[in-house]
Design an enzyme around this catalytic site. Structure first.
Site, PDB file in Angstrom:
ATOM      1  N   GLU A 115      42.157  43.716  33.321  1.00 28.25           N
ATOM      2  CA  GLU A 115      43.297  44.331  33.837  1.00 28.25           C
ATOM      3  C   GLU A 115      44.468  43.924  33.352  1.00 28.25           C
ATOM      4  O   GLU A 115      44.613  42.766  33.244  1.00 28.25           O
ATOM      5  CB  GLU A 115      43.373  44.234  35.269  1.00 28.25           C
ATOM      6  CG  GLU A 115      42.129  44.688  36.258  1.00 28.25           C
ATOM      7  CD  GLU A 115      42.412  44.646  37.482  1.00 28.25           C
ATOM      8  OE1 GLU A 115      43.339  44.146  38.226  1.00 28.25           O
ATOM      9  OE2 GLU A 115      41.519  44.921  38.456  1.00 28.25           O
ATOM     10  N   LYS A 150      36.018  44.948  30.514  1.00 28.17           N
ATOM     11  CA  LYS A 150      37.221  45.698  31.056  1.00 28.17           C
ATOM     12  C   LYS A 150      38.300  44.318  31.625  1.00 28.17           C
ATOM     13  O   LYS A 150      37.642  43.690  32.325  1.00 28.17           O
ATOM     14  CB  LYS A 150      36.930  46.671  32.060  1.00 28.17           C
ATOM     15  CG  LYS A 150      38.361  47.323  32.572  1.00 28.17           C
ATOM     16  CD  LYS A 150      38.118  48.361  33.495  1.00 28.17           C
ATOM     17  CE  LYS A 150      37.915  48.000  35.007  1.00 28.17           C
ATOM     18  NZ  LYS A 150      38.925  47.362  35.600  1.00 28.17           N
ATOM     19  N   GLU A 199      44.960  53.734  36.525  1.00 31.20           N
ATOM     20  CA  GLU A 199      44.583  53.826  37.914  1.00 31.20           C
ATOM     21  C   GLU A 199      45.805  54.351  38.841  1.00 31.20           C
ATOM     22  O   GLU A 199      46.840  53.467  38.823  1.00 31.20           O
ATOM     23  CB  GLU A 199      44.042  52.517  38.362  1.00 31.20           C
ATOM     24  CG  GLU A 199      43.713  52.597  39.940  1.00 31.20           C
ATOM     25  CD  GLU A 199      42.452  51.496  40.374  1.00 31.20           C
ATOM     26  OE1 GLU A 199      42.077  50.829  39.550  1.00 31.20           O
ATOM     27  OE2 GLU A 199      42.538  51.449  41.704  1.00 31.20           O
ATOM     28  N   ASP A 246      33.328  44.460  34.309  1.00 31.33           N
ATOM     29  CA  ASP A 246      34.658  43.901  34.707  1.00 31.33           C
ATOM     30  C   ASP A 246      34.788  42.680  34.821  1.00 31.33           C
ATOM     31  O   ASP A 246      34.087  41.888  35.396  1.00 31.33           O
ATOM     32  CB  ASP A 246      34.711  44.860  36.220  1.00 31.33           C
ATOM     33  CG  ASP A 246      36.196  45.133  36.474  1.00 31.33           C
ATOM     34  OD1 ASP A 246      37.126  44.886  35.447  1.00 31.33           O
ATOM     35  OD2 ASP A 246      36.362  45.626  37.482  1.00 31.33           O
ATOM     36  N   ASP A 296      34.643  45.163  39.562  1.00 30.81           N
ATOM     37  CA  ASP A 296      34.817  43.835  40.645  1.00 30.81           C
ATOM     38  C   ASP A 296      35.055  44.630  41.856  1.00 30.81           C
ATOM     39  O   ASP A 296      35.156  43.914  42.854  1.00 30.81           O
ATOM     40  CB  ASP A 296      35.880  42.834  39.940  1.00 30.81           C
ATOM     41  CG  ASP A 296      37.094  43.697  40.145  1.00 30.81           C
ATOM     42  OD1 ASP A 296      37.571  44.743  40.322  1.00 30.81           O
ATOM     43  OD2 ASP A 296      38.035  42.755  39.646  1.00 30.81           O
ATOM     44  N   SER A 297      35.390  46.042  41.879  1.00 34.35           N
ATOM     45  CA  SER A 297      35.263  46.738  43.248  1.00 34.35           C
ATOM     46  C   SER A 297      34.117  46.297  43.914  1.00 34.35           C
ATOM     47  O   SER A 297      33.929  46.617  45.312  1.00 34.35           O
ATOM     48  CB  SER A 297      35.420  48.234  43.252  1.00 34.35           C
ATOM     49  OG  SER A 297      34.374  48.848  42.293  1.00 34.35           O
TER      50      SER A 297
HETATM   51  O1  KIV Z   1      36.566  47.691  39.830  1.00 32.90           O
HETATM   52  C1  KIV Z   1      36.658  48.764  39.708  1.00 32.90           C
HETATM   53  O2  KIV Z   1      35.636  49.622  40.062  1.00 32.90           O
HETATM   54  C2  KIV Z   1      37.483  49.783  38.733  1.00 32.90           C
HETATM   55  C3  KIV Z   1      37.668  50.868  38.786  1.00 32.90           C
HETATM   56  C4  KIV Z   1      38.334  51.325  40.058  1.00 32.90           C
HETATM   57  C5  KIV Z   1      38.348  51.471  37.453  1.00 32.90           C
HETATM   58  O3  KIV Z   1      38.396  48.965  38.243  1.00 32.90           O
END
Ligand code: KIV
Length: 282
Positions: free
Chosen positions: A122, A120, A189, A90, A51-52
């Site tokens: 968090e 994934k 992280e 994510d 989600d970056s």
């Molecule tokens: O969203 C993302 O790119 C991430 C990575 C930095 C692990 O969660």
């Protein structure tokens, strides 16, 4: 009769086995089919549709605005561009915090519609029963501890996490709980390297570090950071493998100049009409 091929992609059990075999796991983010294909060809094991994307693709200042539909679109792009890597989607802010039922429904979409092999999430704590449910129904889960950017409004910044003994112990306990709940790996992280080492040594599942030192079982970076394309800020844990932004600026300004002065396109870069190619009849 059609032949059904064996599952060709890297699987969660293979990622877990990497740790037992002492093979470091290489992960990278990807958000589109072209980059994903190049990264796969270069040999990465896992592509995270992070989600970056909120920062590097959508231009937001946080990851929070990313929606399920936006993340699904990016996940489909990455899945279509690849055939071997494990694609991890994510789960965006708000898609897994409300209830286990809603999380399951959302996570199913990433596998069914997005073509991902895992999701994934968090955090830990209240999420443990949800993660157990996901794994029970067949959805591999990658955990994420330390700096979890979806909590930016609680943290108030993107600094290093778990620096005090108390916070370090909490993170250690969270990691053990994620492993027990069935996670196949955990992203660590921006935590101190000695803590990442302690966690990695205690777990059977691999840790995948970002800004957490060399003793994690694998490493991940945001591809736009690693390639120097996103140059608005550069964390100290990013190594410059390419000065992408400078190269792109240079190439585009050359193109601007060529178009303005009329040197692009050349005759070789242009097409003749068919009539011009046929010799005129005498
Ligand atoms: O969203 C993302 O790119 C991430 C990575 C930095 C692990 O969660």
């Amino acid at each position: 009769m059609s032949k059904i091929s064996a599952f060709p992609r890297v699987t969660a059990p293979q990622i877990v086995r990497c740790k037992a075999e002492g093979r470091r796991i290489v992960a990278l983010t990807a958000y589109d089919a072209v980059f994903a294909a190049l990264e796969e060809e270069a040999g990465v094991d896992i592509l995270l549709v992070g989600d970056s994307a909120g920062n590097v693709i959508a231009g937001h200042s946080t990851t929070l605005p990313m929606t399920i539909d936006a993340m699904l679109f990016l996940t489909r792009c990455v899945s279509r561009g690849t055939s071997r890597v494990m694609v991890v989607a994510d789960m965006p802010f708000g898609s897994f915090q409300v209830s286990a039922e809603e999380t399951l429904r959302n996570a199913f979409r990433f596998l069914k519609e997005g073509g991902a092999q895992a999701v994934k999430l968090e955090g830990a704590g209240y999420l443990i029963p949800t993660i157990e449910r996901l794994v029970q129904v067949g959805i591999p889960v990658m955990g994420h501890l330390g700096l979890t950017p979806q909590k930016i409004n609680v943290f108030g910044g993107y600094g290093v996490k778990a620096r005090t003994a108390e916070e370090a112990d909490q993170l250690f306990e969270d990691a053990l709980a994620l492993e027990k709940a069935g996670c196949f790996s955990i992203v660590l992280e921006k935590i101190p390297a000695p803590l990442a080492k302690r966690v990695s040594q205690a777990l059977t599942i691999p840790t995948i570090g970002i800004g957490s030192g060399v003793d994690c079982d694998g490493q991940i970076l945001v591809n736009y950071d690693m390639l120097g394309i996103f140059d608005k800020f550069r964390p100290k844990f990013v190594r410059d493998y390419l000065n992408g932004a400078a190269l792109i600026r240079k190439a585009v300004s050359e193109w601007v100049e060529d178009v303005r002065e009329g040197s692009f396109p050349s005759p070789e870069e242009s097409y003749d009409s068919v009539a011009e190619k046929i010799p005129a009849k005498k």
